[in-house]
Design an enzyme around this catalytic site. Structure first.
Site, mmCIF file in Angstrom:
data_model
loop_
_atom_site.group_PDB
_atom_site.id
_atom_site.type_symbol
_atom_site.label_atom_id
_atom_site.label_comp_id
_atom_site.label_asym_id
_atom_site.label_seq_id
_atom_site.Cartn_x
_atom_site.Cartn_y
_atom_site.Cartn_z
ATOM 1 N N THR A 85 0.782 -1.117 0.129
ATOM 2 C CA THR A 85 -0.075 0.036 0.045
ATOM 3 C C THR A 85 0.869 1.076 -0.090
ATOM 4 O OG1 THR A 85 -1.378 1.274 1.332
ATOM 5 C CG2 THR A 85 0.151 -0.352 2.388
ATOM 6 N N ASP A 86 0.220 2.235 -0.420
ATOM 7 C CA ASP A 86 0.844 3.844 -0.423
ATOM 8 C C ASP A 86 1.002 4.180 1.110
ATOM 9 O OD1 ASP A 86 -1.746 4.353 -0.152
ATOM 10 O OD2 ASP A 86 -1.905 5.777 -1.775
ATOM 11 N N GLU A 87 0.176 3.603 2.004
ATOM 12 C CA GLU A 87 0.063 4.155 3.440
ATOM 13 C C GLU A 87 1.569 3.903 4.114
ATOM 14 O OE1 GLU A 87 -3.580 3.359 5.460
ATOM 15 O OE2 GLU A 87 -4.585 2.998 3.518
ATOM 16 N N TYR A 145 -1.825 -0.542 11.080
ATOM 17 C CA TYR A 145 -2.083 -1.356 9.724
ATOM 18 C C TYR A 145 -0.826 -0.855 8.800
ATOM 19 C CZ TYR A 145 -3.283 -1.505 4.797
ATOM 20 O OH TYR A 145 -3.199 -2.223 3.363
ATOM 21 N N LYS A 199 2.251 -3.337 7.483
ATOM 22 C CA LYS A 199 2.514 -3.476 6.127
ATOM 23 C C LYS A 199 3.973 -3.022 5.760
ATOM 24 C CE LYS A 199 0.322 -4.541 3.095
ATOM 25 N NZ LYS A 199 -0.125 -5.972 2.515
HETATM 26 P P1 NAD Z 1 -9.460 -7.567 2.172
HETATM 27 O O1 NAD Z 1 -9.484 -7.340 3.701
HETATM 28 O O2 NAD Z 1 -10.881 -7.405 1.186
HETATM 29 O O3 NAD Z 1 -9.103 -9.191 1.907
HETATM 30 C C1 NAD Z 1 -8.017 -9.815 2.833
HETATM 31 C C2 NAD Z 1 -8.107 -11.260 2.453
HETATM 32 O O4 NAD Z 1 -7.057 -11.992 3.127
HETATM 33 C C3 NAD Z 1 -9.484 -11.812 2.892
HETATM 34 O O5 NAD Z 1 -9.964 -12.807 1.968
HETATM 35 C C4 NAD Z 1 -9.158 -12.466 4.344
HETATM 36 O O6 NAD Z 1 -9.992 -13.956 4.379
HETATM 37 C C5 NAD Z 1 -7.739 -13.088 3.866
HETATM 38 N N1 NAD Z 1 -6.881 -13.280 5.130
HETATM 39 C C6 NAD Z 1 -6.783 -12.085 5.883
HETATM 40 N N2 NAD Z 1 -5.904 -12.765 7.165
HETATM 41 C C7 NAD Z 1 -5.620 -14.089 6.590
HETATM 42 C C8 NAD Z 1 -4.585 -14.964 6.811
HETATM 43 N N3 NAD Z 1 -4.053 -14.937 8.119
HETATM 44 N N4 NAD Z 1 -4.420 -15.895 6.305
HETATM 45 C C9 NAD Z 1 -4.915 -16.174 5.132
HETATM 46 N N5 NAD Z 1 -5.968 -15.383 4.594
HETATM 47 C C10 NAD Z 1 -5.975 -14.324 5.308
HETATM 48 O O7 NAD Z 1 -8.181 -6.837 1.551
HETATM 49 P P2 NAD Z 1 -8.088 -5.986 0.154
HETATM 50 O O8 NAD Z 1 -8.431 -4.850 0.240
HETATM 51 O O9 NAD Z 1 -8.636 -7.099 -0.945
HETATM 52 O O10 NAD Z 1 -6.519 -5.708 0.228
HETATM 53 C C11 NAD Z 1 -5.797 -6.914 -0.256
HETATM 54 C C12 NAD Z 1 -4.073 -6.465 -0.274
HETATM 55 O O11 NAD Z 1 -3.829 -5.226 -0.884
HETATM 56 C C13 NAD Z 1 -3.563 -6.337 1.316
HETATM 57 O O12 NAD Z 1 -2.446 -6.966 1.468
HETATM 58 C C14 NAD Z 1 -3.883 -4.812 1.384
HETATM 59 O O13 NAD Z 1 -2.942 -4.355 2.172
HETATM 60 C C15 NAD Z 1 -3.177 -4.514 -0.212
HETATM 61 N N6 NAD Z 1 -3.923 -3.045 -0.536
HETATM 62 C C16 NAD Z 1 -5.006 -2.631 -0.194
HETATM 63 C C17 NAD Z 1 -5.658 -1.614 -0.801
HETATM 64 C C18 NAD Z 1 -7.262 -1.226 -0.704
HETATM 65 O O14 NAD Z 1 -7.439 -0.018 -1.195
HETATM 66 N N7 NAD Z 1 -7.890 -2.130 -0.286
HETATM 67 C C19 NAD Z 1 -4.823 -0.644 -1.250
HETATM 68 C C20 NAD Z 1 -3.504 -0.975 -1.632
HETATM 69 C C21 NAD Z 1 -2.971 -2.317 -1.282
HETATM 70 P P1 TYD Z 2 -10.714 3.857 4.098
HETATM 71 O O1 TYD Z 2 -11.662 3.457 3.169
HETATM 72 O O2 TYD Z 2 -10.885 3.017 5.503
HETATM 73 O O3 TYD Z 2 -9.391 3.691 3.670
HETATM 74 P P2 TYD Z 2 -7.841 4.163 4.108
HETATM 75 O O4 TYD Z 2 -8.076 4.638 5.451
HETATM 76 O O5 TYD Z 2 -7.056 2.971 4.198
HETATM 77 O O6 TYD Z 2 -7.401 5.206 3.452
HETATM 78 O O7 TYD Z 2 -10.887 5.318 4.275
HETATM 79 C C1 TYD Z 2 -10.798 6.164 3.228
HETATM 80 C C2 TYD Z 2 -11.085 7.668 3.988
HETATM 81 O O8 TYD Z 2 -12.381 8.087 4.272
HETATM 82 C C3 TYD Z 2 -9.881 7.795 5.020
HETATM 83 O O9 TYD Z 2 -9.583 9.384 4.992
HETATM 84 C C4 TYD Z 2 -11.015 7.717 6.295
HETATM 85 C C5 TYD Z 2 -12.129 8.126 5.732
HETATM 86 N N1 TYD Z 2 -13.531 7.755 6.327
HETATM 87 C C6 TYD Z 2 -14.661 8.312 6.783
HETATM 88 O O10 TYD Z 2 -14.572 9.659 6.827
HETATM 89 N N2 TYD Z 2 -15.685 7.711 7.171
HETATM 90 C C7 TYD Z 2 -15.747 6.483 7.226
HETATM 91 O O11 TYD Z 2 -16.902 5.821 7.815
HETATM 92 C C8 TYD Z 2 -14.815 5.491 6.583
HETATM 93 C C9 TYD Z 2 -14.920 4.021 6.785
HETATM 94 C C10 TYD Z 2 -13.756 6.147 6.165
#
Ligand code: NAD
Ligand code: TYD
Length: 364
Positions: free
Chosen positions: A136-138, A163, A167
């Protein structure tokens, strides 16, 4: 036939990636999906591909060394695409430990098992094996309110939430494996994703779901925090392109220059819902800005994220294809067509989660 081991394939991005890969490669590849099925993992996301002969699912925790090494022992894995993680910042603030467990230790197990399976007796690695760590960019921390400030691959890590700290630790482990063993890997750091199958704890699906039900729309702080939003299919395509065309051992940032304040996102969702709901739909009467409720800010809330995707564009030729206006319409259309999916994931534990998280914030 090339075999992929995908971790976390039952989650949001992982399931979109699996769909993307079967659409692109059909029967040319095999995918093994390993997922522990936490609250965020949902096999319904994969219903339409679950009977394919070239797909299989293994329910296992990535921290379980035996289970993971068994998968490597029984299959000649060519590619690992590692998504599995605890992924929600708010949950990490309430309960950090499981983030360290899955994101750090789980990644260490994945790296160890892949290394053991792929290493030659002389310490080199078998031809063509590749590990892609999805991050992630975070990890880069927070940018100031300056539209010319961006995250580059060279930006120093400065994670703030549990988080992003977990990461960042997992990225460092992958870097250590590359530096120490020349382990064949890449890291991708992507901005915020949105699209089908996203769990409604994250901003966009939460707002869509609440608005459709006439519930309050909780905005943290002043609503002016900025995120850089990418349609999930564009992320899936980027991951595939990095494995196909990227230079090993490199990090690639993935993002689409689509920075928006949270309040802008909420307003766009409200307008788009109004546009898309048919005349006479009773929900049109209550979907408006009156639902917006400013609530207590997230602790340590990062102000602004924005990716500079110059490297992936110039080296690999990847660019996002989906404009936000189009992506949000596709996402809302998907939620309209999958009301049962939303009902299923928001029944049971979700109610308790929502009350715990939002009750005290004043947006129950
Ligand atoms: P998500 O929470 O929707 O899915 C995570 C999946 O991992 C789920 O299916 C869960 O059951 C599985 N999981 C969790 N713990 C586990 C374990 N101990 N063993 C096996 N499986 C396990 O997450 P996502 O949003 O699809 O993100 C996927 C990846 O992408 C993550 O690594 C996250 O850090 C990264 N990422 C997410 C975003 C975003 O905007 N969602 C952006 C950049 C990077
Ligand atoms: P989120 O979707 O949780 O992603 P991340 O924190 O990983 O960027 O949140 C996106 C942005 O929206 C973040 O600045 C927090 C804000 N947010 C709200 O204002 N209200 C909400 O109920 C949630 C879940 C997030």
């Amino acid at each position: 036939m090339r075999t992929y081991l995908v971790t976390g394939g039952a989650g949001f991005i992982g399931s979109n990636y699996i769909h993307y890969m079967f659409k692109k490669y059909g029967d040319e590849i095999r995918i093994i999906n390993v997922d522990a099925l936490t609250y965020a993992g949902n096999l319904e996301n994969l219903k339409d591909i679950e009977n394919r002969a070239n797909y299989s699912f293994v329910k296992a925790n990535i921290c379980d060394k035996e289970a993971i090494s068994k998968i490597f022992a029984e299959n000649d894995i060519d590619r690992v695409v590692h998504f599995a993680a605890e992924s929600h910042v708010d949950r990490s603030i309430k309960n950090p430990e499981v983030f360290v467990q899955t994101n750090v230790l789980g990644t260490a197990v994945m790296l160890n098992c892949a290394k053991a399976a792929w290493e030659n007796p002389d310490g080199s690695f078998k031809e063509g094996k590749k590990f892609l760590h999805v991050s992630t960019d975070e990890v880069y921390g927070s940018l100031p309110d300056d539209e010319n400030a961006f995250f580059y691959e060279t930006t120093p890590y400065d994670p703030h939430s549990p988080y992003s700290a977990s990461k960042a630790s997992s990225d460092m482990l992958v870097k250590a494996y590359m530096d120490t063993y020349r382990f064949p890997a890449n890291i991708t750091n992507c901005s915020n994703n949105y699209g089908p199958y996203q769990f409604p704890e994250k901003l966009i699906p939460l707002i869509i779901n609440n608005a459709l039900q006439g519930k309050k729309l909780p905005v943290y702080g002043d609503g002016k925090n900025v995120r850089d939003w990418l349609y999930v299919e564009d992320h899936a395509k980027a991951i595939d392109m990095v494995q196909e065309k990227g230079r090993l051992f490199e990090t690639y940032n993935i993002g689409g220059h689509n920075e928006k304040q949270n309040i802008e996102i909420i307003n766009i969702i409200l307008e788009t819902l109004q546009e898309m709901l048919p005349e006479g739909d009773p929900r049109k009467a209550y979907i408006n800005k009156d639902l917006i409720t400013y609530v207590e800010d997230r602790k340590g809330h990062d102000r602004r994220y924005a990716i500079a995707p110059d490297k992936i564009k110039s080296e690999i030729g990847w660019e996002p294809e989906t404009y936000f206006k189009e992506g949000i319409k596709k996402t809302i259309a998907w939620f309209f067509e999958h009301e049962d999916w939303m009902k299923n994931v928001t029944s049971g534990d979700y109610q308790k989660y929502y009350e715990d998280m939002y009750d005290t914030k004043g947006a129950k």
